[in-house]
Design a protein around this motif. Structure first.
Motif, PDB file in Angstrom:
ATOM      1  N   ARG A  93       0.890  -1.073   0.053  1.00  0.00           N
ATOM      2  CA  ARG A  93       0.073  -0.104   0.037  1.00  0.00           C
ATOM      3  C   ARG A  93       0.824   1.481  -0.029  1.00  0.00           C
ATOM      4  O   ARG A  93       0.642   2.287  -0.939  1.00  0.00           O
ATOM      5  CB  ARG A  93      -0.882   0.138   1.204  1.00  0.00           C
ATOM      6  CG  ARG A  93      -2.100   0.946   1.241  1.00  0.00           C
ATOM      7  CD  ARG A  93      -3.034   0.648   2.098  1.00  0.00           C
ATOM      8  NE  ARG A  93      -2.602   0.807   3.298  1.00  0.00           N
ATOM      9  CZ  ARG A  93      -2.363   1.929   4.391  1.00  0.00           C
ATOM     10  NH1 ARG A  93      -2.659   3.142   3.923  1.00  0.00           N
ATOM     11  NH2 ARG A  93      -1.501   1.855   5.265  1.00  0.00           N
ATOM     12  N   ARG A  94       1.952   1.230   0.806  1.00  0.00           N
ATOM     13  CA  ARG A  94       2.798   2.472   0.932  1.00  0.00           C
ATOM     14  C   ARG A  94       3.424   2.435  -0.537  1.00  0.00           C
ATOM     15  O   ARG A  94       3.702   3.573  -1.243  1.00  0.00           O
ATOM     16  CB  ARG A  94       4.037   2.105   1.939  1.00  0.00           C
ATOM     17  CG  ARG A  94       3.478   2.330   3.381  1.00  0.00           C
ATOM     18  CD  ARG A  94       4.511   2.349   4.359  1.00  0.00           C
ATOM     19  NE  ARG A  94       5.531   1.271   4.211  1.00  0.00           N
ATOM     20  CZ  ARG A  94       5.050   0.370   5.243  1.00  0.00           C
ATOM     21  NH1 ARG A  94       4.149   0.208   5.949  1.00  0.00           N
ATOM     22  NH2 ARG A  94       5.871  -0.637   5.042  1.00  0.00           N
ATOM     23  N   ASN A  95       3.879   1.253  -1.096  1.00  0.00           N
ATOM     24  CA  ASN A  95       4.600   1.323  -2.411  1.00  0.00           C
ATOM     25  C   ASN A  95       3.627   1.948  -3.528  1.00  0.00           C
ATOM     26  O   ASN A  95       4.034   2.788  -4.373  1.00  0.00           O
ATOM     27  CB  ASN A  95       4.833  -0.095  -2.829  1.00  0.00           C
ATOM     28  CG  ASN A  95       5.677   0.022  -4.142  1.00  0.00           C
ATOM     29  OD1 ASN A  95       6.868   0.672  -4.346  1.00  0.00           O
ATOM     30  ND2 ASN A  95       5.423  -0.774  -5.091  1.00  0.00           N
ATOM     31  N   ARG A  96       2.365   1.583  -3.337  1.00  0.00           N
ATOM     32  CA  ARG A  96       1.531   1.858  -4.339  1.00  0.00           C
ATOM     33  C   ARG A  96       1.144   3.367  -4.280  1.00  0.00           C
ATOM     34  O   ARG A  96       0.877   4.074  -5.107  1.00  0.00           O
ATOM     35  CB  ARG A  96      -0.085   1.224  -4.052  1.00  0.00           C
ATOM     36  CG  ARG A  96      -1.201   1.518  -4.960  1.00  0.00           C
ATOM     37  CD  ARG A  96      -0.884   1.764  -6.380  1.00  0.00           C
ATOM     38  NE  ARG A  96      -0.298   0.495  -6.916  1.00  0.00           N
ATOM     39  CZ  ARG A  96      -0.206   0.469  -8.281  1.00  0.00           C
ATOM     40  NH1 ARG A  96      -0.018   1.587  -9.202  1.00  0.00           N
ATOM     41  NH2 ARG A  96       0.546  -0.614  -8.842  1.00  0.00           N
ATOM     42  N   SER A  97       0.824   3.670  -2.826  1.00  0.00           N
ATOM     43  CA  SER A  97       0.934   5.390  -2.560  1.00  0.00           C
ATOM     44  C   SER A  97       2.054   6.118  -3.158  1.00  0.00           C
ATOM     45  O   SER A  97       1.715   7.213  -3.700  1.00  0.00           O
ATOM     46  CB  SER A  97       0.644   5.461  -1.136  1.00  0.00           C
ATOM     47  OG  SER A  97       0.313   6.730  -0.763  1.00  0.00           O
ATOM     48  N   HIS A  98       3.084   5.469  -2.892  1.00  0.00           N
ATOM     49  CA  HIS A  98       4.346   6.233  -3.306  1.00  0.00           C
ATOM     50  C   HIS A  98       4.210   6.306  -4.880  1.00  0.00           C
ATOM     51  O   HIS A  98       4.404   7.159  -5.544  1.00  0.00           O
ATOM     52  CB  HIS A  98       5.774   5.509  -2.971  1.00  0.00           C
ATOM     53  CG  HIS A  98       6.909   6.010  -3.585  1.00  0.00           C
ATOM     54  ND1 HIS A  98       7.267   7.264  -3.263  1.00  0.00           N
ATOM     55  CD2 HIS A  98       7.777   5.583  -4.442  1.00  0.00           C
ATOM     56  CE1 HIS A  98       8.505   7.474  -4.050  1.00  0.00           C
ATOM     57  NE2 HIS A  98       8.771   6.622  -4.682  1.00  0.00           N
ATOM     58  N   LEU A  99       3.758   5.105  -5.676  1.00  0.00           N
ATOM     59  CA  LEU A  99       3.809   5.155  -7.110  1.00  0.00           C
ATOM     60  C   LEU A  99       2.704   6.224  -7.355  1.00  0.00           C
ATOM     61  O   LEU A  99       3.031   6.862  -8.479  1.00  0.00           O
ATOM     62  CB  LEU A  99       3.550   3.933  -7.505  1.00  0.00           C
ATOM     63  CG  LEU A  99       4.910   2.772  -7.641  1.00  0.00           C
ATOM     64  CD1 LEU A  99       4.191   1.496  -7.890  1.00  0.00           C
ATOM     65  CD2 LEU A  99       6.114   3.248  -8.237  1.00  0.00           C
ATOM     66  N   ASP A 100       1.592   6.429  -6.671  1.00  0.00           N
ATOM     67  CA  ASP A 100       0.607   7.308  -7.038  1.00  0.00           C
ATOM     68  C   ASP A 100       0.778   8.585  -6.863  1.00  0.00           C
ATOM     69  O   ASP A 100       0.382   9.375  -7.890  1.00  0.00           O
ATOM     70  CB  ASP A 100      -0.844   6.637  -6.425  1.00  0.00           C
ATOM     71  CG  ASP A 100      -1.194   5.435  -7.071  1.00  0.00           C
ATOM     72  OD1 ASP A 100      -0.898   4.969  -7.954  1.00  0.00           O
ATOM     73  OD2 ASP A 100      -2.141   4.843  -6.244  1.00  0.00           O
ATOM     74  N   ASN A 101       1.670   8.732  -6.051  1.00  0.00           N
ATOM     75  CA  ASN A 101       1.983  10.093  -5.561  1.00  0.00           C
ATOM     76  C   ASN A 101       3.366  10.677  -5.892  1.00  0.00           C
ATOM     77  O   ASN A 101       3.468  12.138  -5.735  1.00  0.00           O
ATOM     78  CB  ASN A 101       1.425  10.362  -4.100  1.00  0.00           C
ATOM     79  CG  ASN A 101       0.014   9.974  -3.762  1.00  0.00           C
ATOM     80  OD1 ASN A 101      -0.548  10.533  -4.279  1.00  0.00           O
ATOM     81  ND2 ASN A 101      -0.123   9.067  -2.773  1.00  0.00           N
ATOM     82  N   THR A 102       4.241   9.961  -6.034  1.00  0.00           N
ATOM     83  CA  THR A 102       5.508  10.433  -6.532  1.00  0.00           C
ATOM     84  C   THR A 102       5.492  11.604  -7.822  1.00  0.00           C
ATOM     85  O   THR A 102       4.712  11.109  -8.704  1.00  0.00           O
ATOM     86  CB  THR A 102       6.588   9.408  -6.892  1.00  0.00           C
ATOM     87  OG1 THR A 102       7.731   9.788  -7.096  1.00  0.00           O
ATOM     88  CG2 THR A 102       5.920   8.642  -7.867  1.00  0.00           C
ATOM     89  N   PRO A 103       6.338  12.596  -7.658  1.00  0.00           N
ATOM     90  CA  PRO A 103       6.370  13.174  -8.899  1.00  0.00           C
ATOM     91  C   PRO A 103       7.044  12.627 -10.062  1.00  0.00           C
ATOM     92  O   PRO A 103       7.145  13.123 -11.164  1.00  0.00           O
ATOM     93  CB  PRO A 103       6.804  14.434  -8.326  1.00  0.00           C
ATOM     94  CG  PRO A 103       7.783  14.132  -7.111  1.00  0.00           C
ATOM     95  CD  PRO A 103       7.035  13.055  -6.686  1.00  0.00           C
ATOM     96  N   LEU A 104       7.703  11.715  -9.627  1.00  0.00           N
ATOM     97  CA  LEU A 104       8.331  10.751 -10.915  1.00  0.00           C
ATOM     98  C   LEU A 104       7.777   9.802 -11.524  1.00  0.00           C
ATOM     99  O   LEU A 104       6.810   9.149 -11.013  1.00  0.00           O
ATOM    100  CB  LEU A 104       9.804  10.098 -10.267  1.00  0.00           C
ATOM    101  CG  LEU A 104      10.821  10.977  -9.295  1.00  0.00           C
ATOM    102  CD1 LEU A 104      11.814   9.984  -8.754  1.00  0.00           C
ATOM    103  CD2 LEU A 104      11.333  12.096 -10.452  1.00  0.00           C
TER     104      LEU A 104
END
Length: 587
Positions: A366-377
């Motif tokens: 979930r953190r990884n998905r959140s990071h992927l969804d919200n990262t500017p990269l």
């Protein structure tokens, strides 16, 4: 297959308590143990029943065979007497019996006798004519039924001949007609013409035999073709052949070599005075109820043969198998229950740990998905064939392709056509490298716009180190590059301004010195108009250079611009001479 956009939350398991599984195993194992035990018991009972039935069948057959041989003996004696033309002498009878070898072959026969029916009126003459009976006539002293009194009967049944040996001679002259038991058997045999057994008798011999229980087998003897029964000629009847059968030796002969775990008892079921005990095994259990009963029709009488199982019957090999199975089954059941309890406890712990790991993994995903969804990269993942299987929102924003459009495509669509030749080389380098690398490339968006991106490229590998895909992170640095270029330009201008300020400052110092000297020269040359004019021109030019130095200082940020109205005509006139000198003649 693309990975799901959002991982499903793990469901908390609810494993059954260890006690429930242990109880189920205990009940099943106890049920199996009980079933095995009952089956073994039933099989043992069937074996016991078969064993008892075999014993019953053998002993019954032995009894029938032995009594059948006795019937054959008395029938043979009947034939011997019937074939005699006159009276049979004691010597002839003794020779006949000796040929039978009763003592050797049939020790349970007390003797083979000839019984004659004598009317009471002819008793004295009968005894007088037979010397072997002189002084031996007597009546029985005991009988299961009351003895008949003297003078009660019209005839006597006297044993005239009896062999073999002293035991047979001991009963010569006995009036068996006084015994109701023997009289009834003899009369019935005369009526039917068949062998008939009497009830129980008590024979008394000299030591070592003493008193012995027996039965007598009567066989009628007829002379010629006369038929038995009341209608037959009485003159054809000659007497009876009687065989005394000792019950105890008979029992021993029947049980010889048989199963010692079963006792036997014989009862005369149809005796006149009611069921009469005849003989039993020495170890017949006192007060025991028979386990099997057989009715035998032997010699015109109904013998009830009873069988009882002795304690020794159950001492055979394998007898305790049901008990061993029961105890072993209980031990195995308890052991299995303990093992299942332990395994169920470990399973519950393992399930709890697995759930905790699933929760941790879910949180990480979930953190990884959140990071992927919200990262500017832009995050782009491909498989080993370089087909896109992950495309996050930032990738959609930067490159313009939606997730649905990008999945399954080759990311080389982001490379300009003139740079396509580098893609295969970079991929080969990435697949063969153990570490990722960073590179800045020019890319093309969905709309064809050129952008500059920083790429962070990583090869994905399995536990065996095999290449299984790639993962790219891309940062759109187009605006940053533009800002950096503007910043560099500003820095260049700033450097130029600093340089111009320094030059202007030094130039202004020079002009100040020139202006000061010009003013001094004007004071001293007032009387020379021509020189005055030249000096005024130098002064004006110096003043114009000072203004230019102030402008350079203002450009360098070290002075301020002063905004005021200017007379351009005057300025041009003042600069005319300077311009005429500095501007090319060709202009």
């Amino acid at each position: 297959m693309p990975s799901p956009p959002h991982p499903a939350a793990p469901v908390r398991p609810h494993p059954r308590g260890p006690w429930l599984m242990a109880l189920a195993v205990l009940l099943v194992s106890l049920g199996a143990t009980f079933l095995t035990w009952t089956t073994s018991r039933r099989n043992q009972d069937q074996r016991d029943h078969s064993r008892l039935n075999r014993f019953v069948g053998r002993t019954e057959q032995n009894l029938r065979n032995r009594l059948g041989r006795y019937e054959d003996i008395v029938r043979g004696a009947q034939g011997f007497f019937s074939a005699s033309q006159g009276s049979v002498s004691a010597e002839d009878w003794r020779a006949y019996v000796e040929r039978l070898d009763l003592l050797g072959r049939h020790p349970d026969l007390s003797g083979l006798a000839f019984v004659r029916q004598v009317p009471t009126s002819g008793l004295e003459a009968f005894l007088r004519e037979r010397p072997q009976l002189a002084g031996h006539y007597r009546r029985p002293t005991s009988d299961p039924l009351p003895l008949r009194g003297e003078g009660q009967d019209e005839d006597h049944l006297i044993i005239e001949l009896c062999e073999p040996g002293p035991r047979g001679q001991a009963i010569v002259g006995v009036d068996v007609g006084a015994s109701q038991t023997q009289r009834l058997a003899a009369e019935r045999a005369r009526e039917t013409g068949e062998p008939v057994l009497s009830g129980q008798l008590h024979f008394t011999f000299t030591a070592p035999e003493g008193r012995m229980d027996a039965v007598a087998l009567f066989m009628p003897i007829f002379a010629g073709p006369a038929r038995p029964g009341p209608a037959g000629p009485q003159s054809a009847f000659k007497g009876w052949v009687s065989a005394g059968i000792l019950l105890r030796p008979l029992m021993d002969a029947i049980l010889r070599g048989e199963d010692q775990g079963v006792a036997i008892e014989i009862v005369d079921a149809f005796a006149v005075q009611g069921p009469q005990w005849l003989v039993a095994s020495p170890d017949w259990p006192t007060g025991a109820r028979p386990d099997a009963v057989r009715m035998l029709d032997i010699g015109g009488r109904g013998w009830q043969v009873r069988y009882a199982i002795k304690p020794g019957f159950y001492l055979t090999e394998g007898r305790h198998q049901p008990t061993f199975l029961l105890v072993g089954g209980l031990i195995i059941s308890l052991s299995l229950t303990g093992l299942v309890w332990s395994l169920a406890t470990l399973r519950a712990q393992a399930i709890g740990q697995a759930h905790g790991m699933n929760v941790s993994l879910y949180e990480a995903l979930r953190r990884n998905r959140s990071h992927l969804d919200n990262t500017p990269l832009a995050a782009i993942e491909t498989d080993a064939a370089f087909k896109i299987r992950e495309w996050n929102p930032s990738a959609e924003r930067i490159f313009g392709y939606t997730r649905e459009e990008a999945l399954g495509k080759d990311p080389r669509m982001l490379v300009p056509l003139e740079r396509q030749g580098e893609v295969d080389r970079r991929r080969k380098d990435l697949a063969g490298s153990s570490e990722g690398f960073r590179v800045t490339l020019e890319n093309v968006t969905r709309t064809g716009q050129r952008i500059i991106c920083d790429w962070y490229n990583t090869a994905l590998r399995d536990e065996q180190g095999r290449f299984m895909g790639t993962f790219f992170l891309a940062d759109d640095v187009t605006e940053r590059r533009r800002a950096e270029a503007a910043l560099r330009q500003a820095q260049k201008l700033e450097s130029l301004g600093v340089l111009a300020g320094g030059i202007a400052h030094d130039f202004n110092n020079l002009l100040t010195a020139i202006l000061g000297n010009t003013e001094v020269a004007l004071e001293r040359t007032r009387d020379n108009p021509v020189l005055q004019q030249v000096l005024h021109r130098v002064e004006a030019t110096t003043q114009r250079g000072s203004d230019l130095a102030r402008q350079l200082l203002a450009y360098a940020g070290k002075a301020h611009f002063a905004v005021r109205p200017l007379d351009l005509n005057a300025i041009i006139l003042e600069m005319g001479d300077l311009l005429s000198v500095s501007i090319s003649k060709k202009v």
